[in-house]
Write a protein that holds these residues in place. Structure first.
Motif, PDB file in Angstrom:
ATOM      1  N   UNK A  93       0.816  -1.214   0.000  1.00  0.00           N
ATOM      2  CA  UNK A  93       0.000   0.000   0.000  1.00  0.00           C
ATOM      3  C   UNK A  93       0.849   1.263   0.000  1.00  0.00           C
ATOM      4  N   UNK A  94       2.129   1.136  -0.359  1.00  0.00           N
ATOM      5  CA  UNK A  94       2.995   2.320  -0.404  1.00  0.00           C
ATOM      6  C   UNK A  94       4.012   2.150  -1.522  1.00  0.00           C
ATOM      7  N   UNK A  95       4.651   3.244  -1.879  1.00  0.00           N
ATOM      8  CA  UNK A  95       5.656   3.217  -2.934  1.00  0.00           C
ATOM      9  C   UNK A  95       7.013   2.831  -2.390  1.00  0.00           C
ATOM     10  N   UNK A  96       8.058   3.116  -3.149  1.00  0.00           N
ATOM     11  CA  UNK A  96       9.415   2.763  -2.710  1.00  0.00           C
ATOM     12  C   UNK A  96       9.762   3.388  -1.361  1.00  0.00           C
ATOM     13  N   UNK A  97      10.298   2.563  -0.463  1.00  0.00           N
ATOM     14  CA  UNK A  97      10.694   3.027   0.870  1.00  0.00           C
ATOM     15  C   UNK A  97      11.944   2.285   1.303  1.00  0.00           C
ATOM     16  N   UNK A  98      12.715   2.916   2.159  1.00  0.00           N
ATOM     17  CA  UNK A  98      13.872   2.245   2.739  1.00  0.00           C
ATOM     18  C   UNK A  98      13.402   1.333   3.864  1.00  0.00           C
ATOM     19  N   UNK A  99      14.226   0.371   4.220  1.00  0.00           N
ATOM     20  CA  UNK A  99      13.879  -0.529   5.322  1.00  0.00           C
ATOM     21  C   UNK A  99      13.718   0.259   6.613  1.00  0.00           C
ATOM     22  N   UNK A 100      14.549   1.272   6.792  1.00  0.00           N
ATOM     23  CA  UNK A 100      14.462   2.091   8.005  1.00  0.00           C
ATOM     24  C   UNK A 100      13.131   2.850   8.074  1.00  0.00           C
ATOM     25  N   UNK A 101      12.664   3.357   6.934  1.00  0.00           N
ATOM     26  CA  UNK A 101      11.384   4.065   6.893  1.00  0.00           C
ATOM     27  C   UNK A 101      10.222   3.114   7.175  1.00  0.00           C
ATOM     28  N   UNK A 102      10.305   1.906   6.647  1.00  0.00           N
ATOM     29  CA  UNK A 102       9.260   0.907   6.906  1.00  0.00           C
ATOM     30  C   UNK A 102       9.238   0.556   8.390  1.00  0.00           C
ATOM     31  N   UNK A 103      10.423   0.360   8.973  1.00  0.00           N
ATOM     32  CA  UNK A 103      10.508   0.034  10.400  1.00  0.00           C
ATOM     33  C   UNK A 103       9.919   1.147  11.247  1.00  0.00           C
ATOM     34  N   UNK A 131      15.138   3.559  -6.501  1.00  0.00           N
ATOM     35  CA  UNK A 131      14.042   3.941  -7.380  1.00  0.00           C
ATOM     36  C   UNK A 131      13.755   5.432  -7.351  1.00  0.00           C
ATOM     37  N   UNK A 132      14.134   6.109  -6.294  1.00  0.00           N
ATOM     38  CA  UNK A 132      13.841   7.516  -6.116  1.00  0.00           C
ATOM     39  C   UNK A 132      15.126   8.315  -6.250  1.00  0.00           C
ATOM     40  N   UNK A 133      15.118   9.324  -7.079  1.00  0.00           N
ATOM     41  CA  UNK A 133      16.301  10.160  -7.236  1.00  0.00           C
ATOM     42  C   UNK A 133      16.656  10.853  -5.935  1.00  0.00           C
TER      43      UNK A 133
END
Length: 172
Positions: A93-103, A131-133
């Motif tokens: 339900x979300x776009x590209x994220x870092x593992x830290x942001x998901x945590x 994926x994100x500049x």
């Protein structure tokens, strides 16, 4: 499908009426999640069906009001499996994220999230990359969402280079 919706929702005032209806029907509850090491608690809204997962990840959690689940749903869940299901629901339900942001979003230990993402990558559900500049860290994205982003980006680029009409070319 339960896995397609976020499982831990941060309370929002505009959703309070709908949430209260679900609570009255015994379909949702508010949980206080104990956050080690500071033992702070965070309030989140969860569907009743998700309580076994929440209990597995936060044994000290407190649900208000208490929800009684049917025996078929009130099962013991392995914390690692619970983390995988929770991370999967979030990336769907979300776009590209870092593992830290998901945590941070899920209030989980970053190592738990990385292990869950590795499992999901092995299953072909998520992909890792940049994926994100402007983002130096490795990002994770659900495969179908990444395909959709790619398709929309190509469509936008094609619009930018549309061929001109013959009349405009002659006039040029």
């Amino acid at each position: 499908d339960l896995l397609c919706a976020p499982m831990l929702l941060t309370p929002r005032d505009e959703w309070a009426g709908l949430f209260n209806k679900l609570v009255a029907a015994g379909r949702a509850t508010a949980v206080w999640l104990a956050m080690p090491p500071a033992a702070n608690s965070e309030l989140r809204w969860v569907a009743a069906e998700v309580l076994p997962l929440v209990r597995a990840l936060w044994p000290a959690m407190r649900a208000e009001p208490a929800v009684v689940l049917p025996a078929a749903l009130d099962v013991e869940v392995d914390p690692d499996d619970a983390a995988v299901k929770l991370v999967r629901s979030h990336v769907q339900s979300s776009g590209p994220m870092t593992a830290r942001a998901i945590a941070a979003a899920l209030l989980l230990d970053p190592l738990q999230v990385e292990a869950a993402l590795a499992k999901l990558e092995l299953d072909g559900i998520v992909l890792q990359g940049q994926f994100t500049g402007g983002v130096a860290e490795t990002e994770w994205c659900e495969r179908r969402i990444l395909q959709r982003i790619h398709r929309l980006t190509l469509g936008r680029l094609r619009e930018d280079i549309k061929p001109v009409a013959p009349a405009e070319l002659v006039r040029f």
